[in-house]
Write a protein that holds these residues in place. Structure first.
Motif, PDB file in Angstrom:
ATOM      1  N   VAL A  36       8.502   7.952   2.618  1.00 42.28           N
ATOM      2  CA  VAL A  36       7.571   7.693   3.712  1.00 42.28           C
ATOM      3  C   VAL A  36       8.372   7.507   4.996  1.00 42.28           C
ATOM      4  O   VAL A  36       9.236   6.635   5.076  1.00 42.28           O
ATOM      5  N   TYR A  37       8.063   8.348   5.981  1.00 35.84           N
ATOM      6  CA  TYR A  37       8.650   8.181   7.303  1.00 35.84           C
ATOM      7  C   TYR A  37       7.702   7.296   8.106  1.00 35.84           C
ATOM      8  O   TYR A  37       6.511   7.601   8.223  1.00 35.84           O
ATOM      9  N   ALA A  38       8.247   6.216   8.633  1.00 39.37           N
ATOM     10  CA  ALA A  38       7.441   5.242   9.374  1.00 39.37           C
ATOM     11  C   ALA A  38       7.815   5.353  10.846  1.00 39.37           C
ATOM     12  O   ALA A  38       8.905   4.950  11.252  1.00 39.37           O
ATOM     13  N   LEU A  39       6.912   5.950  11.619  1.00 38.54           N
ATOM     14  CA  LEU A  39       7.229   6.241  13.019  1.00 38.54           C
ATOM     15  C   LEU A  39       6.410   5.350  13.949  1.00 38.54           C
ATOM     16  O   LEU A  39       5.193   5.229  13.790  1.00 38.54           O
ATOM     17  N   ASP A  40       7.072   4.745  14.897  1.00 37.02           N
ATOM     18  CA  ASP A  40       6.367   3.943  15.898  1.00 37.02           C
ATOM     19  C   ASP A  40       7.245   3.815  17.141  1.00 37.02           C
ATOM     20  O   ASP A  40       8.454   4.021  17.087  1.00 37.02           O
ATOM     21  N   GLU A  62      11.841   5.564   5.594  1.00 31.32           N
ATOM     22  CA  GLU A  62      12.790   5.796   6.687  1.00 31.32           C
ATOM     23  C   GLU A  62      12.089   5.508   8.009  1.00 31.32           C
ATOM     24  O   GLU A  62      11.036   6.086   8.299  1.00 31.32           O
ATOM     25  N   ILE A  63      12.682   4.617   8.776  1.00 24.41           N
ATOM     26  CA  ILE A  63      12.056   4.191  10.026  1.00 24.41           C
ATOM     27  C   ILE A  63      12.479   5.101  11.172  1.00 24.41           C
ATOM     28  O   ILE A  63      13.654   5.426  11.313  1.00 24.41           O
ATOM     29  N   ILE A  64      11.493   5.496  11.978  1.00 22.76           N
ATOM     30  CA  ILE A  64      11.791   6.331  13.149  1.00 22.76           C
ATOM     31  C   ILE A  64      11.225   5.652  14.384  1.00 22.76           C
ATOM     32  O   ILE A  64      10.008   5.538  14.542  1.00 22.76           O
ATOM     33  N   LYS A  65      12.105   5.205  15.231  1.00 22.36           N
ATOM     34  CA  LYS A  65      11.678   4.563  16.489  1.00 22.36           C
ATOM     35  C   LYS A  65      11.669   5.642  17.572  1.00 22.36           C
ATOM     36  O   LYS A  65      12.671   6.317  17.790  1.00 22.36           O
ATOM     37  N   THR A  66      10.520   5.803  18.219  1.00 21.93           N
ATOM     38  CA  THR A  66      10.445   6.793  19.305  1.00 21.93           C
ATOM     39  C   THR A  66      10.211   6.070  20.624  1.00 21.93           C
ATOM     40  O   THR A  66      10.033   4.847  20.661  1.00 21.93           O
ATOM     41  N   PRO A  73       9.096  14.424  15.643  1.00 15.53           N
ATOM     42  CA  PRO A  73      10.439  14.945  15.374  1.00 15.53           C
ATOM     43  C   PRO A  73      10.641  15.482  13.953  1.00 15.53           C
ATOM     44  O   PRO A  73      11.491  15.011  13.198  1.00 15.53           O
ATOM     45  N   PHE A  74       9.824  16.459  13.596  1.00 14.91           N
ATOM     46  CA  PHE A  74       9.949  17.120  12.289  1.00 14.91           C
ATOM     47  C   PHE A  74       9.784  18.613  12.467  1.00 14.91           C
ATOM     48  O   PHE A  74       9.143  19.070  13.411  1.00 14.91           O
ATOM     49  N   GLU A  75      10.330  19.334  11.498  1.00 19.21           N
ATOM     50  CA  GLU A  75      10.192  20.792  11.472  1.00 19.21           C
ATOM     51  C   GLU A  75       8.731  21.167  11.181  1.00 19.21           C
ATOM     52  O   GLU A  75       7.997  20.377  10.580  1.00 19.21           O
ATOM     53  N   ASP A  76       8.399  22.396  11.510  1.00 18.44           N
ATOM     54  CA  ASP A  76       7.084  22.935  11.137  1.00 18.44           C
ATOM     55  C   ASP A  76       6.949  22.896   9.608  1.00 18.44           C
ATOM     56  O   ASP A  76       7.942  23.076   8.888  1.00 18.44           O
ATOM     57  N   ASN A  77       5.741  22.709   9.132  1.00 16.35           N
ATOM     58  CA  ASN A  77       5.436  22.813   7.689  1.00 16.35           C
ATOM     59  C   ASN A  77       6.346  21.982   6.796  1.00 16.35           C
ATOM     60  O   ASN A  77       6.823  22.456   5.766  1.00 16.35           O
ATOM     61  N   VAL A 105       0.505  17.120  14.564  1.00 15.72           N
ATOM     62  CA  VAL A 105       0.288  16.825  13.143  1.00 15.72           C
ATOM     63  C   VAL A 105       0.060  18.139  12.402  1.00 15.72           C
ATOM     64  O   VAL A 105       0.628  18.372  11.330  1.00 15.72           O
ATOM     65  N   LYS A 106      -0.727  19.002  13.005  1.00 16.68           N
ATOM     66  CA  LYS A 106      -0.989  20.289  12.352  1.00 16.68           C
ATOM     67  C   LYS A 106       0.318  21.085  12.195  1.00 16.68           C
ATOM     68  O   LYS A 106       0.575  21.684  11.155  1.00 16.68           O
ATOM     69  N   ARG A 107       1.133  21.062  13.217  1.00 16.02           N
ATOM     70  CA  ARG A 107       2.394  21.825  13.170  1.00 16.02           C
ATOM     71  C   ARG A 107       3.305  21.322  12.042  1.00 16.02           C
ATOM     72  O   ARG A 107       3.883  22.111  11.305  1.00 16.02           O
ATOM     73  N   VAL A 108       3.428  19.995  11.902  1.00 17.43           N
ATOM     74  CA  VAL A 108       4.405  19.485  10.920  1.00 17.43           C
ATOM     75  C   VAL A 108       3.860  19.487   9.489  1.00 17.43           C
ATOM     76  O   VAL A 108       4.640  19.460   8.540  1.00 17.43           O
ATOM     77  N   LEU A 109       2.531  19.525   9.352  1.00 15.36           N
ATOM     78  CA  LEU A 109       1.961  19.530   7.998  1.00 15.36           C
ATOM     79  C   LEU A 109       2.151  20.880   7.325  1.00 15.36           C
ATOM     80  O   LEU A 109       2.058  21.925   7.958  1.00 15.36           O
ATOM     81  N   LYS A 110       2.353  20.826   6.019  1.00 14.21           N
ATOM     82  CA  LYS A 110       2.341  22.059   5.239  1.00 14.21           C
ATOM     83  C   LYS A 110       0.904  22.586   5.185  1.00 14.21           C
ATOM     84  O   LYS A 110      -0.048  21.803   5.343  1.00 14.21           O
ATOM     85  N   THR A 111       0.753  23.875   4.895  1.00 21.71           N
ATOM     86  CA  THR A 111      -0.590  24.419   4.690  1.00 21.71           C
ATOM     87  C   THR A 111      -1.242  23.634   3.553  1.00 21.71           C
ATOM     88  O   THR A 111      -0.589  23.363   2.544  1.00 21.71           O
ATOM     89  N   LYS A 112      -2.482  23.247   3.769  1.00 22.15           N
ATOM     90  CA  LYS A 112      -3.223  22.403   2.823  1.00 22.15           C
ATOM     91  C   LYS A 112      -2.698  20.970   2.789  1.00 22.15           C
ATOM     92  O   LYS A 112      -3.120  20.162   1.951  1.00 22.15           O
ATOM     93  N   GLY A 113      -1.782  20.644   3.678  1.00 24.19           N
ATOM     94  CA  GLY A 113      -1.341  19.257   3.790  1.00 24.19           C
ATOM     95  C   GLY A 113      -2.501  18.400   4.281  1.00 24.19           C
ATOM     96  O   GLY A 113      -3.493  18.902   4.820  1.00 24.19           O
TER      97      GLY A 113
END
Ligand SMILES: C[S@@+](CC[C@H](N)C(=O)[O-])C[C@H]1O[C@@H](n2cnc3c(N)ncnc32)[C@H](O)[C@@H]1O
Length: 163
Positions: A36-40, A62-66, A73-77, A105-113
């Motif tokens: 689980v990536y925890a972003l805030d 994994e904590i992600i501070k933005t 900050p993730f790749e597509d899909n 969110v749509k960009r980073v989610l896998k298809t059917k994510g």
């Protein structure tokens, strides 16, 4: 939360995770099979989450501070499930910003994510239509018990799938 958001889980992003009221239970549910990536953008809340995770010996977070940027900050899909719980309402985002977050969110989610939304402070029908316009379809909607800080509340969860 138990009602079907993660049948065989892999990678989750809890966007706007706060102090991790959902992050920690999710991390326990996915266990060794996921992360689980925890972003805030709020360092204090993330510090609280970090302490709780340590205390409860949860290691797959994994904590992600933005800085509050809308680009995720993730790749597509690359993500299986994104949580947007009590976060994309007008307290934090303008209409345009909210649309940008949903696009991301749509960009980073896998298809059917899955995009799992707790639309607190939002009109259910309006946000459903808005998200469906961005390339999702509503898979499930249910009324359930939820966490709000340290107390219980209830509300709707909308689970969408990325087309
Ligand atoms: C009301 S709290 C909800 C926290 C958690 N999702 C929950 O339901 O317990 C909203 C969280 O979203 C975070 N947030 C708001 N805008 C954000 C942004 N642009 N980027 C990252 N986090 C953001 C806030 O810092 C806050 O921790």
């Amino acid at each position: 939360m138990g009602q079907g958001i993660i049948p065989f889980l892999q990678i989750i992003l809890d966007f706007g995770c706060g102090a991790g009221y959902y992050t920690i239970p999710l991390a326990k549910i996915v266990g060794d099979n996921g992360k689980v990536y925890a972003l805030d953008k709020d360092g204090n809340s993330l510090g609280e989450l970090k302490s709780k995770a340590k205390e409860e010996k949860v290691k797959n977070i994994e904590i992600i501070k933005t800085s509050g940027e809308l680009k995720i900050p993730f790749e597509d899909n690359s993500i299986d499930v994104v949580l947007l719980y009590d976060v994309i309402h007008s307290y934090y985002f303008s209409d345009d910003e909210r649309k940008k977050v949903v696009d991301e969110v749509k960009r980073v989610l896998k298809t059917k994510g899955m995009l799992s939304l707790y639309p607190k402070h939002m009109n259910l029908e309006e946000i459903k239509c808005e998200i469906e316009k961005e390339g999702f379809y509503l898979e499930k909607r249910f009324f359930t018990t939820l966490l709000h800080y340290y107390s219980l509340t209830s509300g709707y969860i909308l689970n969408f799938r990325r087309r």
